[in-house]
Design a protein around this motif. Structure first.
Motif, PDB file in Angstrom:
ATOM      1  N   VAL A  66      10.454  22.508  38.093  1.00  0.00           N
ATOM      2  CA  VAL A  66       9.086  22.106  37.781  1.00  0.00           C
ATOM      3  C   VAL A  66       8.559  21.285  38.942  1.00  0.00           C
ATOM      4  O   VAL A  66       9.248  20.384  39.443  1.00  0.00           O
ATOM      5  CB  VAL A  66       9.008  21.282  36.475  1.00  0.00           C
ATOM      6  N   VAL A  67       7.345  21.609  39.383  1.00  0.00           N
ATOM      7  CA  VAL A  67       6.649  20.808  40.385  1.00  0.00           C
ATOM      8  C   VAL A  67       5.404  20.222  39.731  1.00  0.00           C
ATOM      9  O   VAL A  67       4.555  20.956  39.233  1.00  0.00           O
ATOM     10  CB  VAL A  67       6.246  21.640  41.621  1.00  0.00           C
ATOM     11  N   ASP A  68       5.317  18.900  39.726  1.00  0.00           N
ATOM     12  CA  ASP A  68       4.148  18.225  39.182  1.00  0.00           C
ATOM     13  C   ASP A  68       3.190  17.909  40.319  1.00  0.00           C
ATOM     14  O   ASP A  68       3.382  16.964  41.072  1.00  0.00           O
ATOM     15  CB  ASP A  68       4.554  16.942  38.446  1.00  0.00           C
ATOM     16  N   ALA A  69       2.146  18.731  40.429  1.00  0.00           N
ATOM     17  CA  ALA A  69       1.105  18.526  41.436  1.00  0.00           C
ATOM     18  C   ALA A  69      -0.198  18.106  40.762  1.00  0.00           C
ATOM     19  O   ALA A  69      -1.281  18.321  41.306  1.00  0.00           O
ATOM     20  CB  ALA A  69       0.897  19.805  42.249  1.00  0.00           C
ATOM     21  N   SER A  70      -0.078  17.518  39.584  1.00  0.00           N
ATOM     22  CA  SER A  70      -1.251  17.093  38.827  1.00  0.00           C
ATOM     23  C   SER A  70      -1.553  15.624  39.103  1.00  0.00           C
ATOM     24  O   SER A  70      -0.831  14.952  39.841  1.00  0.00           O
ATOM     25  CB  SER A  70      -1.005  17.292  37.333  1.00  0.00           C
ATOM     26  N   THR A  71      -2.610  15.140  38.493  1.00  0.00           N
ATOM     27  CA  THR A  71      -2.985  13.731  38.646  1.00  0.00           C
ATOM     28  C   THR A  71      -3.041  13.014  37.305  1.00  0.00           C
ATOM     29  O   THR A  71      -3.538  11.894  37.229  1.00  0.00           O
ATOM     30  CB  THR A  71      -4.346  13.592  39.347  1.00  0.00           C
ATOM     31  N   GLY A  72      -2.524  13.637  36.260  1.00  0.00           N
ATOM     32  CA  GLY A  72      -2.541  13.018  34.940  1.00  0.00           C
ATOM     33  C   GLY A  72      -1.339  12.111  34.742  1.00  0.00           C
ATOM     34  O   GLY A  72      -0.197  12.507  35.014  1.00  0.00           O
ATOM     35  N   ALA A  73      -1.574  10.910  34.265  1.00  0.00           N
ATOM     36  CA  ALA A  73      -0.475   9.958  34.056  1.00  0.00           C
ATOM     37  C   ALA A  73       0.521  10.454  33.015  1.00  0.00           C
ATOM     38  O   ALA A  73       1.680  10.024  32.998  1.00  0.00           O
ATOM     39  CB  ALA A  73      -1.040   8.603  33.641  1.00  0.00           C
ATOM     40  N   GLU A  74       0.078  11.372  32.148  1.00  0.00           N
ATOM     41  CA  GLU A  74       0.959  11.883  31.105  1.00  0.00           C
ATOM     42  C   GLU A  74       1.838  13.041  31.573  1.00  0.00           C
ATOM     43  O   GLU A  74       2.754  13.471  30.857  1.00  0.00           O
ATOM     44  CB  GLU A  74       0.116  12.345  29.915  1.00  0.00           C
ATOM     45  N   MET A  75       1.616  13.545  32.787  1.00  0.00           N
ATOM     46  CA  MET A  75       2.304  14.752  33.225  1.00  0.00           C
ATOM     47  C   MET A  75       3.727  14.539  33.740  1.00  0.00           C
ATOM     48  O   MET A  75       4.577  15.423  33.558  1.00  0.00           O
ATOM     49  CB  MET A  75       1.461  15.480  34.274  1.00  0.00           C
ATOM     50  N   PRO A  76       4.062  13.429  34.390  1.00  0.00           N
ATOM     51  CA  PRO A  76       5.460  13.255  34.823  1.00  0.00           C
ATOM     52  C   PRO A  76       6.480  13.352  33.695  1.00  0.00           C
ATOM     53  O   PRO A  76       7.493  14.063  33.851  1.00  0.00           O
ATOM     54  CB  PRO A  76       5.455  11.884  35.489  1.00  0.00           C
ATOM     55  N   PRO A  77       6.281  12.708  32.537  1.00  0.00           N
ATOM     56  CA  PRO A  77       7.252  12.919  31.458  1.00  0.00           C
ATOM     57  C   PRO A  77       7.215  14.338  30.906  1.00  0.00           C
ATOM     58  O   PRO A  77       8.245  14.863  30.475  1.00  0.00           O
ATOM     59  CB  PRO A  77       6.847  11.890  30.399  1.00  0.00           C
ATOM     60  N   PHE A  78       6.032  14.963  30.912  1.00  0.00           N
ATOM     61  CA  PHE A  78       5.920  16.363  30.491  1.00  0.00           C
ATOM     62  C   PHE A  78       6.779  17.248  31.388  1.00  0.00           C
ATOM     63  O   PHE A  78       7.496  18.136  30.919  1.00  0.00           O
ATOM     64  CB  PHE A  78       4.456  16.794  30.544  1.00  0.00           C
ATOM     65  N   ALA A  79       6.725  17.005  32.695  1.00  0.00           N
ATOM     66  CA  ALA A  79       7.530  17.783  33.638  1.00  0.00           C
ATOM     67  C   ALA A  79       9.013  17.600  33.382  1.00  0.00           C
ATOM     68  O   ALA A  79       9.788  18.571  33.353  1.00  0.00           O
ATOM     69  CB  ALA A  79       7.188  17.376  35.068  1.00  0.00           C
ATOM     70  N   ARG A  91      18.783  20.857  36.598  1.00  0.00           N
ATOM     71  CA  ARG A  91      17.912  21.386  37.650  1.00  0.00           C
ATOM     72  C   ARG A  91      17.031  20.282  38.227  1.00  0.00           C
ATOM     73  O   ARG A  91      17.345  19.108  38.096  1.00  0.00           O
ATOM     74  CB  ARG A  91      17.072  22.551  37.103  1.00  0.00           C
ATOM     75  N   ARG A  92      15.947  20.662  38.867  1.00  0.00           N
ATOM     76  CA  ARG A  92      15.153  19.699  39.632  1.00  0.00           C
ATOM     77  C   ARG A  92      13.688  19.673  39.189  1.00  0.00           C
ATOM     78  O   ARG A  92      13.080  20.722  38.951  1.00  0.00           O
ATOM     79  CB  ARG A  92      15.220  20.026  41.122  1.00  0.00           C
ATOM     80  N   VAL A  93      13.146  18.461  39.119  1.00  0.00           N
ATOM     81  CA  VAL A  93      11.716  18.274  38.923  1.00  0.00           C
ATOM     82  C   VAL A  93      11.193  17.555  40.169  1.00  0.00           C
ATOM     83  O   VAL A  93      11.796  16.592  40.643  1.00  0.00           O
ATOM     84  CB  VAL A  93      11.400  17.490  37.633  1.00  0.00           C
ATOM     85  N   VAL A  94      10.101  18.066  40.726  1.00  0.00           N
ATOM     86  CA  VAL A  94       9.556  17.574  41.979  1.00  0.00           C
ATOM     87  C   VAL A  94       8.190  16.957  41.714  1.00  0.00           C
ATOM     88  O   VAL A  94       7.320  17.591  41.113  1.00  0.00           O
ATOM     89  CB  VAL A  94       9.431  18.709  43.015  1.00  0.00           C
ATOM     90  N   TYR A  95       8.020  15.728  42.182  1.00  0.00           N
ATOM     91  CA  TYR A  95       6.765  15.004  41.958  1.00  0.00           C
ATOM     92  C   TYR A  95       6.018  14.837  43.277  1.00  0.00           C
ATOM     93  O   TYR A  95       6.548  14.273  44.232  1.00  0.00           O
ATOM     94  CB  TYR A  95       7.045  13.627  41.356  1.00  0.00           C
ATOM     95  N   ILE A  96       4.778  15.330  43.308  1.00  0.00           N
ATOM     96  CA  ILE A  96       3.924  15.112  44.465  1.00  0.00           C
ATOM     97  C   ILE A  96       2.552  14.597  44.046  1.00  0.00           C
ATOM     98  O   ILE A  96       1.886  13.895  44.799  1.00  0.00           O
ATOM     99  CB  ILE A  96       3.783  16.381  45.330  1.00  0.00           C
ATOM    100  N   GLY A  97       2.107  14.911  42.824  1.00  0.00           N
ATOM    101  CA  GLY A  97       0.822  14.427  42.351  1.00  0.00           C
ATOM    102  C   GLY A  97       0.867  12.941  42.040  1.00  0.00           C
ATOM    103  O   GLY A  97       1.902  12.409  41.616  1.00  0.00           O
ATOM    104  N   LEU A  98      -0.252  12.270  42.258  1.00  0.00           N
ATOM    105  CA  LEU A  98      -0.359  10.842  41.987  1.00  0.00           C
ATOM    106  C   LEU A  98      -1.530  10.587  41.046  1.00  0.00           C
ATOM    107  O   LEU A  98      -2.636  11.071  41.283  1.00  0.00           O
ATOM    108  CB  LEU A  98      -0.571  10.045  43.278  1.00  0.00           C
ATOM    109  N   SER A  99      -1.276   9.828  39.996  1.00  0.00           N
ATOM    110  CA  SER A  99      -2.348   9.443  39.087  1.00  0.00           C
ATOM    111  C   SER A  99      -2.908   8.092  39.506  1.00  0.00           C
ATOM    112  O   SER A  99      -2.204   7.284  40.132  1.00  0.00           O
ATOM    113  CB  SER A  99      -1.835   9.375  37.645  1.00  0.00           C
ATOM    114  N   VAL A 100      -4.167   7.857  39.182  1.00  0.00           N
ATOM    115  CA  VAL A 100      -4.780   6.565  39.500  1.00  0.00           C
ATOM    116  C   VAL A 100      -4.104   5.451  38.713  1.00  0.00           C
ATOM    117  O   VAL A 100      -3.798   4.380  39.238  1.00  0.00           O
ATOM    118  CB  VAL A 100      -6.291   6.602  39.215  1.00  0.00           C
TER     119      VAL A 100
END
Length: 311
Positions: A203-216, A224-233
């Motif tokens: 899973v690659v989280d390229a979103s900006t929603g604060a709720e998406m990292p736990p969703f990923a 396996r691997r989860v990759v975080y690149i999106g940043l929420s305010v």
């Protein structure tokens, strides 16, 4: 090096610098006045003392992350996390490329082949970020990748993953967000409510929603691997118990440095073509409207400026 800028892209970081939301403005890493622009390409027109003259006349793009060159991280080849680094057009120290010319240290330039036109050249930096995400996910051909977010980085991740043989699925905020990826040939596009219940090999989280990292983290397969690149305010949070008990590796991606050459190669050989992601190319005068939120029509996420067209 002095480079005459051919094309420069505007990204979410630039918009946050303009609006004042960028975190660096609150930590003091960035201060006004500043000149943004870190996705760019151009032609070298002048070189400094001791620099190979053969650079003159070459078309180039450049690394955003400019390390000090002598610290432990730089010596280990990790200049993009150098504590004293400049970030061209973002952190204080080096003005960006949203201008007719930009000055860049020679060691951080990357030559562009003739097959990489100005639009592609200005997409190398976001492409390098996306390629790093795909490589960090460590997928084999045929495995499933779930990409959260259908902005520029999310779609570039999807393109690089598809070129590598992965089965790509994308999640957008609503049906409108899915129109462009479907037009690009991605037929596995979903919202959070319509997504299929499948095992996701990465899973690659390229979103900006604060709720998406736990969703990923919740959706990735154990081991396996989860990759975080999106940043929420606003700050986001994951439950590290889930991370540990699923034996998941979480990877954060900062900067395109290690992916720039691979992005250039993919654009040059045609395996990835990001040009449909550019909605319009405007003048430097018109870019002010883009920063103010008055975007050109069209569903593509990226806007470019051509400094030469304002002369």
């Amino acid at each position: 090096m002095v480079v005459d800028v051919e094309r420069v892209g505007v990204c979410g970081t630039d918009m946050e610098l303009f609006s004042g939301e960028m975190s660096y403005l609150h930590t003091g890493a960035s201060t006004y006045p500043l000149r943004p622009g870190h996705e760019w390409c151009g032609t070298v027109t002048a070189v400094g003392t001791g620099v190979d003259e053969s650079w003159t006349g070459r078309r180039v793009t450049g690394d955003t992350m400019i390390g000090c060159g002598h610290c432990r991280r730089c010596r280990q080849g990790r200049h993009w996390v150098c504590e004293q680094r400049y970030e061209l057009g973002i952190r204080d120290g080096l003005p960006g490329a949203l201008a007719e010319q930009v000055a860049v240290p020679a060691d951080y330039l990357h030559a562009l082949p003739d097959t990489v036109d100005p639009t592609l050249g200005a997409m190398v930096e976001p492409g390098g970020n996306a390629l790093r995400c795909v490589e960090a996910a460590q997928l084999s051909p045929g495995e499933r990748l779930l990409v959260l977010g259908t902005g520029t980085i999310g779609l570039l991740v999807a393109m690089f993953a598809r070129a590598g043989g992965a089965q790509v699925h994308l999640i957008g905020r609503g049906e409108t967000d899915l129109e462009l990826p479907r037009s690009l040939g991605f037929d596995r596009c979903w919202t959070r409510d319509t997504r299929p219940d499948l095992p996701w090999d990465g899973v690659v989280d390229a979103s900006t929603g604060a709720e998406m990292p736990p969703f990923a983290l919740d959706r990735v397969e154990p081991g396996r691997r989860v990759v975080y690149i999106g940043l929420s305010v606003s700050p986001s949070a994951i439950d590290t118990r889930d991370l540990v008990l699923k034996d998941v590796t979480a990877v954060g991606i900062l900067g395109a440095s290690a992916g720039l050459d691979g992005a250039i190669e993919a654009y040059a050989n045609g395996s990835v073509d990001p040009r449909p992601l550019v909605a319009a190319t405007v003048t430097l005068d018109e870019i002010v409207d883009v920063f103010a939120g008055r975007r050109p029509p069209g569903g593509a996420p990226k806007v470019h400026a051509d400094p030469r067209s304002s002369r």
